[in-house]
Design a protein around this motif. Structure first.
Motif, PDB file in Angstrom:
ATOM      1  N   ALA A 142       6.830 -66.084  -7.435  1.00 46.31           N
ATOM      2  CA  ALA A 142       6.222 -66.223  -6.314  1.00 46.31           C
ATOM      3  C   ALA A 142       6.689 -67.372  -5.221  1.00 46.31           C
ATOM      4  CB  ALA A 142       4.688 -66.590  -7.024  1.00 46.31           C
ATOM      5  N   LEU A 143       7.029 -66.876  -4.172  1.00 48.96           N
ATOM      6  CA  LEU A 143       7.677 -68.005  -3.321  1.00 48.96           C
ATOM      7  C   LEU A 143       6.722 -69.061  -2.791  1.00 48.96           C
ATOM      8  CD1 LEU A 143      10.277 -65.553  -1.313  1.00 48.96           C
ATOM      9  CD2 LEU A 143      10.622 -67.014  -3.192  1.00 48.96           C
ATOM     10  N   SER A 144       5.527 -68.523  -2.529  1.00 50.12           N
ATOM     11  CA  SER A 144       4.583 -69.459  -1.812  1.00 50.12           C
ATOM     12  C   SER A 144       3.679 -70.609  -2.860  1.00 50.12           C
ATOM     13  CB  SER A 144       3.406 -68.693  -1.158  1.00 50.12           C
ATOM     14  OG  SER A 144       2.785 -67.925  -2.226  1.00 50.12           O
ATOM     15  N   ASP A 145       3.911 -70.251  -4.232  1.00 54.81           N
ATOM     16  CA  ASP A 145       3.337 -71.319  -5.137  1.00 54.81           C
ATOM     17  C   ASP A 145       4.244 -72.355  -5.582  1.00 54.81           C
ATOM     18  OD1 ASP A 145       1.994 -72.396  -7.203  1.00 54.81           O
ATOM     19  OD2 ASP A 145       1.221 -70.372  -7.890  1.00 54.81           O
ATOM     20  N   GLU A 146       4.530 -73.368  -4.855  1.00 54.88           N
ATOM     21  CA  GLU A 146       5.535 -74.503  -5.105  1.00 54.88           C
ATOM     22  C   GLU A 146       4.981 -75.098  -6.357  1.00 54.88           C
ATOM     23  OE1 GLU A 146       7.754 -78.162  -3.120  1.00 54.88           O
ATOM     24  OE2 GLU A 146       6.351 -77.012  -2.093  1.00 54.88           O
ATOM     25  N   ARG A 147       3.761 -75.662  -6.456  1.00 59.21           N
ATOM     26  CA  ARG A 147       3.071 -76.220  -7.545  1.00 59.21           C
ATOM     27  C   ARG A 147       3.556 -75.526  -9.008  1.00 59.21           C
ATOM     28  NH1 ARG A 147      -2.886 -78.337  -8.559  1.00 59.21           N
ATOM     29  NH2 ARG A 147      -2.647 -79.181 -10.651  1.00 59.21           N
ATOM     30  N   SER A 148       3.346 -74.206  -8.936  1.00 53.03           N
ATOM     31  CA  SER A 148       3.641 -73.398 -10.180  1.00 53.03           C
ATOM     32  C   SER A 148       5.155 -73.323 -10.346  1.00 53.03           C
ATOM     33  CB  SER A 148       3.074 -72.032 -10.190  1.00 53.03           C
ATOM     34  OG  SER A 148       1.607 -72.171 -10.340  1.00 53.03           O
TER      35      SER A 148
ATOM     36  N   ARG B  86       7.548 -54.885 -21.561  1.00 58.25           N
ATOM     37  CA  ARG B  86       5.940 -54.798 -21.122  1.00 58.25           C
ATOM     38  C   ARG B  86       5.558 -56.309 -21.264  1.00 58.25           C
ATOM     39  NH1 ARG B  86       5.303 -49.176 -24.383  1.00 58.25           N
ATOM     40  NH2 ARG B  86       7.090 -48.148 -23.437  1.00 58.25           N
ATOM     41  N   ALA B  87       6.169 -57.517 -21.560  1.00 59.17           N
ATOM     42  CA  ALA B  87       5.400 -58.404 -21.427  1.00 59.17           C
ATOM     43  C   ALA B  87       5.022 -58.965 -20.139  1.00 59.17           C
ATOM     44  CB  ALA B  87       6.576 -59.494 -22.071  1.00 59.17           C
ATOM     45  N   ARG B  88       3.778 -59.594 -20.004  1.00 61.35           N
ATOM     46  CA  ARG B  88       3.398 -60.091 -18.966  1.00 61.35           C
ATOM     47  C   ARG B  88       3.791 -61.386 -18.414  1.00 61.35           C
ATOM     48  NH1 ARG B  88      -2.987 -57.628 -18.451  1.00 61.35           N
ATOM     49  NH2 ARG B  88      -2.783 -55.630 -19.042  1.00 61.35           N
ATOM     50  N   PHE B  89       3.726 -61.632 -17.197  1.00 60.00           N
ATOM     51  CA  PHE B  89       4.056 -62.886 -16.547  1.00 60.00           C
ATOM     52  C   PHE B  89       2.864 -63.492 -16.618  1.00 60.00           C
ATOM     53  CE2 PHE B  89       7.775 -60.800 -14.906  1.00 60.00           C
ATOM     54  CZ  PHE B  89       8.708 -61.691 -15.322  1.00 60.00           C
ATOM     55  N   VAL B  90       2.689 -64.596 -17.364  1.00 60.93           N
ATOM     56  CA  VAL B  90       1.518 -65.369 -17.296  1.00 60.93           C
ATOM     57  C   VAL B  90       1.902 -66.891 -17.374  1.00 60.93           C
ATOM     58  CG1 VAL B  90       0.148 -63.887 -18.666  1.00 60.93           C
ATOM     59  CG2 VAL B  90       1.460 -65.673 -19.759  1.00 60.93           C
ATOM     60  N   PRO B  91       1.160 -67.923 -16.870  1.00 59.48           N
ATOM     61  CA  PRO B  91       1.422 -69.334 -16.636  1.00 59.48           C
ATOM     62  C   PRO B  91       1.890 -69.581 -18.011  1.00 59.48           C
ATOM     63  CG  PRO B  91      -0.678 -68.825 -15.583  1.00 59.48           C
ATOM     64  CD  PRO B  91      -0.467 -67.396 -16.144  1.00 59.48           C
TER      65      PRO B  91
ATOM     66  N   ALA C  90       6.375 -76.475 -12.020  1.00 59.54           N
ATOM     67  CA  ALA C  90       5.665 -76.718 -13.514  1.00 59.54           C
ATOM     68  C   ALA C  90       6.650 -75.641 -14.346  1.00 59.54           C
ATOM     69  CB  ALA C  90       4.500 -75.903 -13.573  1.00 59.54           C
ATOM     70  N   GLU C  91       7.351 -74.538 -13.795  1.00 52.92           N
ATOM     71  CA  GLU C  91       7.924 -73.657 -14.758  1.00 52.92           C
ATOM     72  C   GLU C  91       9.438 -74.485 -14.749  1.00 52.92           C
ATOM     73  OE1 GLU C  91       7.709 -69.208 -14.707  1.00 52.92           O
ATOM     74  OE2 GLU C  91       9.777 -69.247 -14.205  1.00 52.92           O
ATOM     75  N   CYS C  92       9.930 -74.850 -13.779  1.00 57.44           N
ATOM     76  CA  CYS C  92      11.289 -75.727 -13.670  1.00 57.44           C
ATOM     77  C   CYS C  92      10.964 -76.870 -14.861  1.00 57.44           C
ATOM     78  CB  CYS C  92      11.562 -76.378 -12.333  1.00 57.44           C
ATOM     79  SG  CYS C  92      12.235 -75.263 -11.345  1.00 57.44           S
ATOM     80  N   GLU C  93      10.063 -77.706 -14.808  1.00 55.44           N
ATOM     81  CA  GLU C  93       9.755 -78.691 -15.847  1.00 55.44           C
ATOM     82  C   GLU C  93       9.659 -78.234 -17.205  1.00 55.44           C
ATOM     83  OE1 GLU C  93       6.364 -80.302 -14.323  1.00 55.44           O
ATOM     84  OE2 GLU C  93       7.422 -81.631 -12.756  1.00 55.44           O
ATOM     85  N   ALA C  94       9.064 -76.934 -17.556  1.00 61.86           N
ATOM     86  CA  ALA C  94       8.874 -76.497 -18.730  1.00 61.86           C
ATOM     87  C   ALA C  94      10.343 -75.753 -19.429  1.00 61.86           C
ATOM     88  CB  ALA C  94       8.007 -74.766 -18.691  1.00 61.86           C
TER      89      ALA C  94
END
Length: 293
Positions: free
Chosen positions: A199-205, A164-169, A208-212
């Motif tokens: 999220a297929l349309s959010d390339e910036r995020s 039940r963890a949420r997906f957050v930035p 960022a997740e790849c970098e993290a």
């Protein structure tokens, strides 16, 4: 150092989509997971199994690594999936919801009885609370060569569902679990792949997740769309200046006057032999990526 195989971008492709299986032969990803599990509806699972195994036998995917994700061995399709995948001889078979090392031991015995070639490895999904709690024990199964275990794959969607963890930035709720799995993988010499980004349309995020994930220690990222491949390839590849610096460290330690030294000064910084070992891996990865063309 053992040979390094780039796994920057590992793309799931639905086994029930003939067009996707064909297109996969042309995509610039490092590896493909031809999926018989989540991406395939129950009423077409048998047809998907036949299509995926036929595609793998037909070949044409090189230099991409080809992996078949089977249904869980406790499902109505799992055993038939495993037998068919063993006969198709992919580079690896991905097992979902591995929560105990005994699963991998039993799987290794099955693959031996099925006559799967030795080159077919096993990848394990880490996607349940028990898998996180037992990550070290699961990874330790790699010490038994019969398990064929070579890579862990994070199933972050299933982890979110089960906890039940949420997906957050930034994925703060999941960071302890991701780090635990990475530590377990590294303790036993395994590669480990980050989970998908939805999220297929959010390339910036996505980037960022790849970098993290890269900074956390993952070898690459699992993907759900071809449009994500380029960013993953770029992010998980060593940067040119990193490769150049790595080559300089290696060259410095190879000089005769430094042969017996544990640490040297290079460009005004103290560099130890552990940095040379890290540099060799960086350079080897860069060379392996370049060799792909």
């Amino acid at each position: 150092m053992t040979a390094i195989r780039p796994r920057r971008s590992v793309l799931y492709m639905p086994g029930s989509n003939a067009r996707a299986l064909e297109k996969a032969r042309t995509l610039p990803c490092d590896a493909l997971i031809l999926d018989l599990e989540d991406a395939v509806a129950p009423d077409v699972k048998e047809a998907a199994r036949e299509a995926v195994c036929a595609a793998v036998r037909a070949g044409g995917y090189a230099p991409r690594e080809v992996v078949i994700r089977v249904n869980g061995l406790d499902t109505p399709w799992g055993e038939a999936d495993l037998a068919a995948a063993a006969g198709a001889a992919p580079d690896a078979i991905l097992i979902p919801k591995v929560s105990h090392p005994d699963t991998l031991v039993s799987l290794g015995a099955r693959l031996r009885r099925l006559g799967a070639p030795e080159r077919t490895r096993v990848w394990a999904m880490i996607e349940t609370p028990l898998a996180i709690l037992r990550a070290e024990a699961i990874a330790s199964a790699a010490h038994d060569v019969d398990t064929r275990l070579s890579c862990l794959v994070m199933g972050t969607n299933d982890l979110a569902k089960e906890t039940r963890a949420r997906f957050v930035p930034g994925r703060a709720p999941m960071l302890p679990w991701l780090a635990t799995a990475i530590l377990a993988a590294r303790a036993y010499g395994l590669d480990i792949l980050d989970g998908v980004y939805n999220a297929l349309s959010d390339e910036r995020s996505f980037r960022a997740e790849c970098e993290a994930g890269r900074d956390l220690g993952f070898d690459g990222k699992t993907l759900i769309h071809p449009n994500q491949v380029a960013a993953a390839n770029e992010t998980f590849a060593p940067a040119p200046d990193e490769v150049e610096h790595g080559r300089a460290i290696i060259a410095a330690f190879e000089k005769p006057e430094n042969a017996a030294k544990g640490a040297i000064s290079l460009d005004g910084r103290m560099v130890e032999r552990l940095h040379a070992e890290m540099a060799r891996r960086t350079v080897a990865l860069a060379d392996a990526i370049a060799a792909r063309g």
